[in-house]
Design a protein around this motif. Structure first.
Motif, PDB file in Angstrom:
ATOM      1  N   GLU A 117       0.829  -1.203   0.000  1.00 55.61           N
ATOM      2  CA  GLU A 117       0.000   0.000   0.000  1.00 55.61           C
ATOM      3  C   GLU A 117       0.863   1.252   0.000  1.00 55.61           C
ATOM      4  O   GLU A 117       0.463   2.296  -0.473  1.00 55.61           O
ATOM      5  N   VAL A 125       3.397   5.478  -2.727  1.00 51.23           N
ATOM      6  CA  VAL A 125       2.025   5.748  -3.146  1.00 51.23           C
ATOM      7  C   VAL A 125       1.206   6.374  -2.053  1.00 51.23           C
ATOM      8  O   VAL A 125       0.321   7.167  -2.315  1.00 51.23           O
ATOM      9  N   GLU A 126       1.436   5.975  -0.838  1.00 52.25           N
ATOM     10  CA  GLU A 126       0.537   6.432   0.212  1.00 52.25           C
ATOM     11  C   GLU A 126       1.317   6.572   1.500  1.00 52.25           C
ATOM     12  O   GLU A 126       2.179   5.744   1.814  1.00 52.25           O
ATOM     13  N   THR A 127       1.032   7.634   2.248  1.00 51.73           N
ATOM     14  CA  THR A 127       1.705   7.797   3.524  1.00 51.73           C
ATOM     15  C   THR A 127       0.714   8.018   4.656  1.00 51.73           C
ATOM     16  O   THR A 127       1.102   8.081   5.807  1.00 51.73           O
ATOM     17  N   ASN A 128      -0.543   8.105   4.295  1.00 49.33           N
ATOM     18  CA  ASN A 128      -1.553   8.315   5.325  1.00 49.33           C
ATOM     19  C   ASN A 128      -1.863   6.993   6.009  1.00 49.33           C
ATOM     20  O   ASN A 128      -2.270   6.029   5.369  1.00 49.33           O
ATOM     21  N   LYS A 129      -1.694   6.965   7.329  1.00 44.68           N
ATOM     22  CA  LYS A 129      -1.773   5.684   8.038  1.00 44.68           C
ATOM     23  C   LYS A 129      -3.118   4.997   7.876  1.00 44.68           C
ATOM     24  O   LYS A 129      -3.187   3.802   7.604  1.00 44.68           O
ATOM     25  N   ARG A 131      -5.327   5.344   5.618  1.00 45.26           N
ATOM     26  CA  ARG A 131      -5.593   4.887   4.253  1.00 45.26           C
ATOM     27  C   ARG A 131      -4.746   3.669   3.902  1.00 45.26           C
ATOM     28  O   ARG A 131      -5.173   2.814   3.139  1.00 45.26           O
ATOM     29  N   ALA A 134      -6.537   0.708   5.441  1.00 49.66           N
ATOM     30  CA  ALA A 134      -7.913   0.431   5.028  1.00 49.66           C
ATOM     31  C   ALA A 134      -8.079  -0.936   4.361  1.00 49.66           C
ATOM     32  O   ALA A 134      -8.948  -1.716   4.771  1.00 49.66           O
ATOM     33  N   PRO A 135      -7.265  -1.299   3.376  1.00 49.01           N
ATOM     34  CA  PRO A 135      -7.445  -2.606   2.743  1.00 49.01           C
ATOM     35  C   PRO A 135      -7.240  -3.745   3.735  1.00 49.01           C
ATOM     36  O   PRO A 135      -7.947  -4.749   3.695  1.00 49.01           O
TER      37      PRO A 135
ATOM     38  N   TYR B 126     -10.538  -3.965  -4.008  1.00 48.96           N
ATOM     39  CA  TYR B 126      -9.325  -4.599  -3.502  1.00 48.96           C
ATOM     40  C   TYR B 126      -8.816  -5.684  -4.449  1.00 48.96           C
ATOM     41  O   TYR B 126      -7.621  -5.926  -4.543  1.00 48.96           O
ATOM     42  N   TYR B 161      -8.426   5.134  -4.976  1.00 53.10           N
ATOM     43  CA  TYR B 161      -7.537   4.024  -4.613  1.00 53.10           C
ATOM     44  C   TYR B 161      -7.063   3.283  -5.860  1.00 53.10           C
ATOM     45  O   TYR B 161      -5.895   2.947  -6.002  1.00 53.10           O
ATOM     46  N   LYS B 164      -4.940   5.758  -8.375  1.00 52.79           N
ATOM     47  CA  LYS B 164      -3.533   6.041  -8.082  1.00 52.79           C
ATOM     48  C   LYS B 164      -2.663   4.826  -8.406  1.00 52.79           C
ATOM     49  O   LYS B 164      -1.555   4.953  -8.901  1.00 52.79           O
ATOM     50  N   LYS B 165      -3.213   3.637  -8.150  1.00 53.34           N
ATOM     51  CA  LYS B 165      -2.419   2.449  -8.459  1.00 53.34           C
ATOM     52  C   LYS B 165      -2.272   2.270  -9.966  1.00 53.34           C
ATOM     53  O   LYS B 165      -1.211   1.880 -10.455  1.00 53.34           O
ATOM     54  N   LEU B 168       0.304   4.678 -11.324  1.00 54.00           N
ATOM     55  CA  LEU B 168       1.687   4.299 -11.035  1.00 54.00           C
ATOM     56  C   LEU B 168       2.159   3.150 -11.896  1.00 54.00           C
ATOM     57  O   LEU B 168       3.279   3.129 -12.379  1.00 54.00           O
ATOM     58  N   TRP B 236       5.944  15.351  -0.102  1.00 57.67           N
ATOM     59  CA  TRP B 236       6.420  14.250  -0.937  1.00 57.67           C
ATOM     60  C   TRP B 236       6.332  14.652  -2.406  1.00 57.67           C
ATOM     61  O   TRP B 236       7.236  14.399  -3.198  1.00 57.67           O
ATOM     62  N   GLU B 967       2.010  14.459   5.777  1.00 49.59           N
ATOM     63  CA  GLU B 967       1.200  13.451   5.119  1.00 49.59           C
ATOM     64  C   GLU B 967       0.142  14.173   4.324  1.00 49.59           C
ATOM     65  O   GLU B 967      -0.243  15.288   4.655  1.00 49.59           O
ATOM     66  N   PRO B 968      -0.277  13.514   3.278  1.00 58.56           N
ATOM     67  CA  PRO B 968      -1.341  14.147   2.515  1.00 58.56           C
ATOM     68  C   PRO B 968      -2.527  14.363   3.436  1.00 58.56           C
ATOM     69  O   PRO B 968      -2.925  13.462   4.161  1.00 58.56           O
TER      70      PRO B 968
END
Lengths: 145, 1271
Positions: A117, A125-129, A131, A134-135, B126, B161, B164-165, B168, B236, B967-968
């Motif tokens: 993630e 891709v992601e740094t928000n804990k 988020r 979440a998966p 997912y 979700y 973004k994947k 990338l 970032w 963080e965002p």
């Protein structure tokens, strides 16, 4: 770009490895051993960046656990350094205790989910804990239900 | 019974999960391999089961074993089986295993294509996510080609979700399947402005990575990135963008100029070290690419160096390390600025961390000057003595040599000192770098003629004390210096004081223990020495010395004849025979010295290392052609050894030199002199300095004598370099004194004339004259040498294939392969979902063709607006009212409804380029002000704030080492949304006819406001002043220090569509520093009302202010955004607020404050929402809405202007327009519909309005009325 992420214990045993550039299996072991030796031999008062061959290592130590990230020259070392910490914080949050290499090994697949993630094909891709988690919480719910 | 056993074993197997395996391996430390092999057997059994749960468990264990280094490729097919499980828990394990184990040559990958495609289009996000993550690890060219279109579709998925994947992974797809880049690029570019910060950051990542490799293709994106850079607050992302700019600037220097200012602002304002570091790095890169003609950027360099100094002084080793690393980059172009921090760098040499010391060493390399070289090297020599561990010591040694020898010994003023440093270095135990010292000795001795006497004396001492160097086997590396010593003593033997003694030293039996190549040099040079001795003895009536020498040679050489080394043996026996012959002649009293010396006559010239390669091939010479007929097969065996011999011959035969006639030598000398004259590094003899050295009678410091007496020698006969440092100091002092004397004299002479002061000032670089007439011979190069420097690029670089022009319009053939045999529905649905949701319209599924076009237009417009705007600016003068529809219809349109859709609107390359030119040609202003200039208002209500001067201690900016990149945050999400929103308005603005005129007007206004109206009192708001047309920034408050401009709080968003929480309003405020001082520690605070509250970070009280996240250097403006929570939106609101800040001068800092009032109009809660006429009609028919109406008298403007104003100021969109009648629609953030019917006749405008909230409607109409009453 991030080349690999390694988690090793103080004995130098790999606890988790993730490569974002394909490395042959037989070369992985040698590389890991070498990289780990590089980092473990450094003292606490030494800086966390090591120039290694044609790339750089950024490592952080958490008790008996070392996290080593191999990055290309184009990466900002400090941001990777913070990323590692962020990763550990996420692990702490998920496993709700101090991360030990045991927790990682027994939940290898989950740690991988967390890592995936955060980093995908070598990029953050992601740094928000929340988020990031979440998966994983979705998976846990699925497994429970 | 049998069944029971089977069942039991299944249970047992099933029980052994990953945890058991890990524990098991731990418990079998002794026989781990054996235990694992039994485990693998079990796993193989498990994989044979039909139960997918068992299989998944087995695969999970395999993943662990693979990590331990066991080959599990045999299970590849089972992994694919688990991947295709319908249960996500198992699928995930399968994909994880695949991503760990599969690589490009795994053959089962081709079986996965359809499975992956299915997962990509799965309704479960997912499933899609895990497939994308997995794919990024094992994508092959085939997979990339087959799935490119599916992934591209996912880039517009409704879920961020997935988006973004997908974005990338496109990078991997491009690498594997370069053809996909052009078709996919427009959409990728679109993602740079995605409302979700995560997607945005992913797109930035991908484009940065692409652009870093082929920057020129992405230059046209610079304006977009520039905007992102100045608007994004995600560190970032900022780091990535700034890095990208670093790659772009070398191609476009103008870009660099534009960047400097925002970057320096960031450097000033950021508290995140990683960002600071990146900015500094890029500023350095920019300055390097600008290099010349930018005199005023020395300030930026100073800033960088200062910031780096802070990093280096930090106690955090990481910061220290990076600071030094960045400093070394500055050093390359701006050595002067770094040199002033020499003290700091030298301090770092004492650091406990070796890597920091090494970095500091790198820096020292560039910091030396003639003045400080000796001092620095002295310090390094101390470190050499102290150093523990050979690696660091060796590093020190090489650095000392590097530092001294750089740029052709540019900084060495005293070669005697350098030679003694080299000699001192030979005392290093166990160094690997003996050959390095040796080559330096050789180089200096050969090229600096003046030093030969001294060098030869030193080398002779070395040879004499060779046992000190070779005594310990550990010191083996160092014996290389003996090679140099022997050669120097032999070659320049005419300078030897006592050649006989040296000869004796060279022929000691101990020499036979040295490595072969050194012995060979010994033998050869013994012969040279022999010749010298003979020559010296010539004419001497007593021939005993000469004969003794011959005897010595004959006695000692047989030792070498027996050598196992072929080279030594050959040379020794050759010379032995020669000496024997000479001895015979001597006994006959024949004069032989002349002939013997002829053997070694001639001058050696240093030849540049690349010289041989650079000899040009003469015209007409074909090197590949046979000179003779190719030899027959049978002959070749005999020929070969001969050829080898012939090749090696010139290396040793020195007689060849004698063959060169005098003329040729003279010619060469002439050529060399000319070359030297042209060489800036050639230190010419200055007669004055020579005089100082030689003709200084009465001075006690004549070097040689003193060294021998006073220097305590560690190695007998070896002088200490320190002594030379002292001598050099004295010499320089003396020189200065003499110079002063001369000057005094001059002045005395001149004094009668005018009393002009002529201060010599501090000693400058040029004043230091070398101690010797130093003759650094340049290395020879062949004439007409080709200046070729082959830069060979790696042909295997995958990025080479991505060097694709992205600005060229897409051809029809350039489409991503689409499956034709499968129904396209699966792939299509996400797109449609995305569209309907993104549009947030009430649009029915079946659209008329006109609507369709309009919608496409909308999308199109979004994408192009920024560019068009620029174009418009450029062509202002020729701008005419353009029918929006007509103008847009010309543009090719995206057909987004179809799955096969890939093309983006073609853009003309030239237009793109000229856009960039235009953008770049603007004066370098930070974009915030620029942005403000285009939209900003100049409502000039001035606020004279009561400034209380209270000196305040300087609040240091947080330089916490653990400062973490942000963080965002959710706020960012809004921010991007809002910027999009804003653009829409700008778009509307564009529709205005008289734009040009207004612009001018606006500019005029903008400039005007700074001047007069100082008297207007505090707290006035925008309505009091006529608004310049179509601006959404208004002055909030202003005093002599700072100006605040607020974008009217129109960027209203409801974050999650959850209305119960109340809604959020984002307010953008531009802060502009108007004074000459630095503004810092700005705090923004608002008195909350019941209805509206400023959102503060967790943990802070309701009255705490928010820190503005930047500082303002003089003349700079920056924008900050504040989020408010609003409960009810039906009424307009006013909020009182205060801005406090510190004005920092050079010598003082004062605390200042500025009061302001924020005005939230009801309009600001409306969002421009498109609506279609049928939906609009339905809405009106529904009867839920309550009506109201208003009449505006005396409105004197064209109808479309009127509409544009309503659209722009009040966030409506036109639904339909028929002649002088139009229907308009807007929606509030809480979902209220507002419908208008606007009619005009003569100068009267009547607006009939309907809304489900009458209070809101009333207020909105009042506001509309007010807008037009101001015209």
């Amino acid at each position: 770009m991030i080349k690999f992420v390694l988690m090793v214990n103080r004995q130098g045993q790999t606890r988790l490895s993730r490569y974002y550039e394909s490395v042959e299996l037989n070369r992985r072991a040698a590389l890991e051993a070498d990289v780990v030796r590089c980092c473990l031999s450094r003292k606490k008062d030494q800086c966390s960046f090591v120039e290694y061959k044609d790339f750089r290592l950024v490592y952080r130590q958490y008790a008996a656990l070392y996290i080593v990230v191999g990055v290309t020259d184009s990466e900002n070392e400090l941001s990777i350094y913070e990323l590692v910490h962020n990763f550990v914080e996420v692990l702490d949050k998920y496993f709700s205790r101090v991360v030990s290499s045991g927790a990682i090994m027994f939940n290898l697949d989950r740690v991988h989910v967390i890592l995936d993630e955060m980093i995908q094909n070598g990029h953050i891709v992601e740094t928000n804990k929340s988020r990031i988690l979440a998966p994983l919480t979705a998976i846990d719910k699925m497994a429970d239900g | 019974m049998a069944l029971k056993i089977v069942k039991g074993s299944i249970d047992r197997m099933f029980d052994k999960n990953l945890q058991d395996l890990v524990r098991g391996i731990r418990n079998h430390k002794e026989d781990e391999a054996k235990y694992i092999s039994t485990c693998i057997d079990e796993i193989k059994q498990e994989l044979k089961q039909d139960n997918i749960a068992v299989k998944a468990n087995a695969v999970c264990k395999l993943t662990y074993l693979q990590m331990l280094g066991y080959d599990v490729s045999w299970a590849a097919f089972n992994i694919v089986e688990v991947m295709s499980s319908s249960k996500f828990t198992y699928k995930r394990i399968g994909y994880l295993a695949a991503s760990q184990c599969f690589h490009e040559s795994t053959d089962v990958i081709m079986l996965t294509t359809n499975q992956i495609r299915k997962d990509l289009s799965s309704p479960n996000q997912y499933d899609t996510g895990v497939a994308l993550t997995g794919l990024s690890c094992f994508v092959t060219p085939d997979l990339a080609r087959d799935l490119a279109n599916d992934i591209m579709t996912l880039m517009s998925h409704t879920k961020p979700y997935i988006r973004k994947k997908a974005v990338l992974i496109m990078y991997k797809v491009f690498l594997k399947y370069p053809e996909s880049l052009r078709p996919a690029f427009p959409r990728l570019k679109e993602k740079l402005e995605d409302p979700d910060p995560g997607v945005q950051s992913a797109a930035v990542n991908v484009i940065c990575e692409l652009a870093r490799r082929n920057p020129k293709n992405y230059l046209s994106l610079a304006p977009l990135f520039f905007k992102l850079m100045t608007s994004s607050t995600n560190n970032w992302v900022l780091i990535k963008i700034i890095k990208l700019f670093g790659a772009l600037t070398p191609l476009e220097p103008r870009l660099g100029k534009k960047l400097i200012e925002p970057l320096t602002n960031l450097i000033h304002s950021t508290s995140a070290m990683s960002l600071l570091y990146e900015c500094v790095n890029t500023v350095i890169a920019v300055l390097i690419s600008l290099s010349s003609g930018m005199p005023n950027h020395s300030a930026s360099i100073q800033l960088c160096v200062q910031k780096l100094r802070i990093l280096i002084e930090d106690s955090d080793q990481n910061l220290k390390y990076l600071g030094l690393l960045a400093m070394s980059k500055i050093l390359k172009t701006h050595p002067k600025s770094v040199q002033s921090h020499k003290d700091l760098i030298l301090q770092c040499l004492d650091d406990k961390d070796e890597s920091i010391r090494l970095r500091a060493l790198d820096l020292l390399y560039g910091m030396v000057s003639k003045k400080n070289l000796m001092e620095i090297v002295k310090k390094l020599m101390l470190h050499v003595d102290k150093a523990e561990g050979t690696t660091y010591r060796d590093e020190l040694l090489t650095k000392i040599i590097d530092i001294c020898s750089q740029s052709n010994y540019q900084y060495i003023t005293n070669f005697e000192w350098y030679i003694s440093i080299l000699v001192e270095l030979t005392r290093l135990e166990g160094t690997r770098h003996g050959h390095l010292i040796a080559s330096q000795m050789l180089d200096v001795a050969i090229r600096v003629k003046a030093i030969r006497v001294f060098a030869v004396a030193q080398m002779a001492t070395l040879l004499d004390n060779a046992h000190l160097l070779t005594g310990n086997m550990q010191r083996n590396g160092i014996c290389e210096v003996l090679y140099a010593a022997a050669w120097i003593c032999g070659e320049f033997s005419e300078h030897l004081e006592n050649p006989m003694q040296t000869l004796e030293a060279m022929l000691r039996p101990k020499v036979a223990t040295l490595p072969g190549h050194i012995q060979a040099v010994y033998v050869q040079n013994a012969a040279k020495l022999f010749a010298t001795v003979l020559k010296a003895q010539e004419g001497n009536t007593d021939s005993t010395t000469a004969q003794e020498t011959s005897q010595l040679m004959i006695d000692r050489l047989p030792l070498f004849v027996q050598s196992a080394n072929l080279e030594v043996q050959e040379r020794a026996s050759c010379i032995l025979q020669l000496v024997k012959y000479i001895q015979k002649l001597q006994q006959k009293d024949v004069e032989v010295a002349e002939e013997v010396n002829a053997l070694f006559a001639g001058e050696l010239n240093p030849v540049a290392p690349k010289a041989q390669k650079k000899v040009p091939v003469p015209e007409g010479l074909d090197l590949d052609a046979w000179i003779n007929e190719p030899p027959s097969e049978s002959e070749s065996e005999d020929e070969q050894p001969k050829a080898i011999f012939a090749k090696e011959e010139p290396k040793h035969s020195r007689t060849r030199h004698t063959e060169v006639d005098e003329k040729e030598l003279a010619r060469r000398r002439e050529a060399r002199k000319q070359e030297q004259a042209n060489n800036p590094f050639y230190i010419k003899a200055s007669p004055s300095s020579q005089k100082v050295y030689q003709d200084a009678p009465g001075v006690e410091h004549i070097p040689v004598v003193q060294i021998d007496l006073s220097v305590p020698l560690k190695v007998p006969g070896l002088p200490m370099s320190d002594q030379y440092v002292k001598l050099e100091e004295e010499r320089r002092q003396k020189e200065r004194a003499e110079k002063k004397k001369k000057e005094k004299k001059k002045r005395k002479e001149k004094r009668s004339g005018r009393g002009k002061k002529h201060d010599s000032g501090p000693e400058s670089e040029e004043d230091i004259t070398p101690a010797h007439q130093v003759d650094i011979v340049t290395e020879e190069m062949p004439e007409n040498a080709l200046p070729s420097d082959d830069d060979d690029k790696d042909p295997n670089d995958p990025h080479k294939a991505l060097d694709i022009d992205l600005d060229k319009p897409l051809a029809d053939s350039e489409k991503l392969p689409v499956r034709s045999h499968r129904a396209a529905e699966a792939a299509k649905s996400p797109v449609e979902d995305g569209e309907t949701e993104n549009a947030t319209s009430l649009e029915p599924k079946k659209k008329s063709s006109k609507e369709k076009r309009e919608k496409k237009k909308d999308k199109d417009r979004d994408r192009k607006k920024s560019k068009e705007e620029k174009k418009k600016k450029k062509h202002k003068h020729e701008e005419k009212e353009e029918d929006l529809l007509g103008g847009q219809a010309d543009e090719p349109v995206v057909q987004s409804e179809e799955a096969s859709e890939v093309a983006a609107p073609p853009t003309s390359t030239s237009a793109e380029v000229s856009d960039l030119d235009f953008w770049l040609s603007n004066a370098p202003v930070p974009s915030n002000t620029q942005e403000a200039a285009t939209v900003a208002a100049a409502a000039a209500s001035e606020a004279a704030a009561a400034a209380e001067a209270a000196p305040e201690p300087e609040a240091p900016a947080g330089t916490a080492p653990d400062s973490e990149p942000d963080e965002p945050k959710d706020a960012e999400m809004e921010e991007t949304k809002s910027s999009k929103h804003k653009k829409k308005k700008q778009k509307k603005e564009k529709e205005e006819k008289e734009k040009k005129k207004k612009k001018k007007h606006h500019h005029h206004h903008h400039h005007g406001d700074g001047g007069g109206e100082e008297s207007v009192q505090n707290g006035t708001v925008e309505e009091e002043e006529p608004l310049p047309p179509m601006s959404n920034y208004c002055l909030l408050a202003e005093n002599s220090y700072i100006k605040m401009m607020m974008e009217d709080a129109d960027q209203v968003y409801d974050i999650q569509g959850n209305l119960q929480d109340g809604s959020q309003v984002v307010v953008s405020v531009i802060f502009e520093n108007k004074c000459d001082s630095f503004l810092k520690s700005m705090e923004f605070n608002v008195l909350d009302s019941l209805n509206s509250k400023l959102q503060r970070p967790e943990g802070s009280g309701p009255h705490d202010g928010l820190t503005v996240p930047f500082q303002l250097p003089p003349g700079v403006s920056n924008e900050a955004r504040f989020v408010f929570t609003v409960q009810s939106i039906v009424m307009p609101q006013k909020l009182k607020g205060t801005l406090t800040f510190i004005v920092k001068n050079e010598d003082s800092s004062t605390h200042e404050k500025l009061d302001f009032k924020l005005h939230f109009t009801c309009t600001s809660y409306l969002i421009t929402t498109p609506c279609y006429s049928d939906a609009f009609a339905k809405l009106l028919e529904s009867g839920d809405l309550k009506g109201s109406s208003v009449r505006l008298e005396g409105v004197n403007m064209p109808f479309h202007h009127l509409l544009a104003r309503i659209c722009f100021h009040h966030h409506f969109s036109v639904v339909e327009r028929i002649d002088s009648c139009a229907s308009m629609y807007s929606r509030s953030i809480q979902g209220h519909h507002v419908c208008l019917l606007v009619k005009t006749s003569a100068q009267t405008v009547s607006i009939d309005a309907k809304c489900d909230e009458p209070t809101l409607l009333g207020n909105v109409l009042d506001e509309i009325k007010q807008t037009f009453s101001q015209c």
